[in-house]
Design a protein around this motif. Structure first.
Motif, PDB file in Angstrom:
ATOM      1  N   LYS A   7       0.829  -1.207   0.000  1.00 30.56           N
ATOM      2  CA  LYS A   7       0.000   0.000   0.000  1.00 30.56           C
ATOM      3  C   LYS A   7       0.867   1.263   0.000  1.00 30.56           C
ATOM      4  N   ARG A  62       1.169   3.975  -3.100  1.00 33.40           N
ATOM      5  CA  ARG A  62       0.917   5.406  -2.890  1.00 33.40           C
ATOM      6  C   ARG A  62       2.100   6.241  -3.401  1.00 33.40           C
ATOM      7  N   LYS A  80       2.222   8.836  -6.715  1.00 36.44           N
ATOM      8  CA  LYS A  80       2.692  10.218  -6.586  1.00 36.44           C
ATOM      9  C   LYS A  80       3.821  10.489  -7.583  1.00 36.44           C
TER      10      LYS A  80
END
Length: 150
Positions: A32, A36, A40
């Motif tokens: 996770k 993320r 980005k």
């Protein structure tokens, strides 16, 4: 292995080696957290490539619609690969995506090949921004995950 950073109407580009970095990161961090950080990094480098393209297609500019309708989608996972598409908005007023390929590759008129102003500008912009986009992705992954130990 590669990560797609551009997949628009005219050019498709992949940065080599990012998958190996992601796999090394996933062995140290939760999936996770890596996802993320990966999103980005893809978003920021996608915006960078989009801005680079915008700067280089000014040669076609008459009304500005081609520049205005250039978009960078948010990164998504497709078939196990994180991708961020950059292209022309099909819902725009002028629907420039229909004409971009003519400006990029030229066209035939009365049996004669016509090269409009700015032929190859998108390809040159993407190729010129690849190295910086890859470095940017690596830098963001490093900052987001607190340093790379792999």
């Amino acid at each position: 292995m590669s990560k797609d950073i551009y997949s628009g109407q005219c050019v498709s580009v992949s940065i080599q080696g990012i998958d190996e970095v992601i796999k090394a990161l996933e062995s140290q961090y939760s999936q996770k957290k890596v996802t993320r950080a990966e999103r980005k990094a893809m978003e920021v480098s996608g915006r960078y490539v989009k801005d680079h393209i915008k700067h280089n297609i000014v040669g076609y500019k008459r009304t500005g619609a081609t520049v205005r309708e250039l978009i960078a989608e948010k990164p998504r996972r497709r078939a196990g690969q994180m991708t961020a598409k950059i292209g022309w908005d099909g819902k725009g007023t002028y629907q420039r995506w229909r004409l971009v390929h003519l400006n990029e590759w030229g066209y035939m008129r009365n049996g004669k090949h016509i090269n409009p102003r700015g032929v190859g500008a998108i390809r040159k912009a993407v190729e010129g921004s690849l190295k910086e986009a890859a470095e940017m992705q690596f830098r963001i992954l490093k900052e987001t995950l607190g340093g790379l130990h792999a």
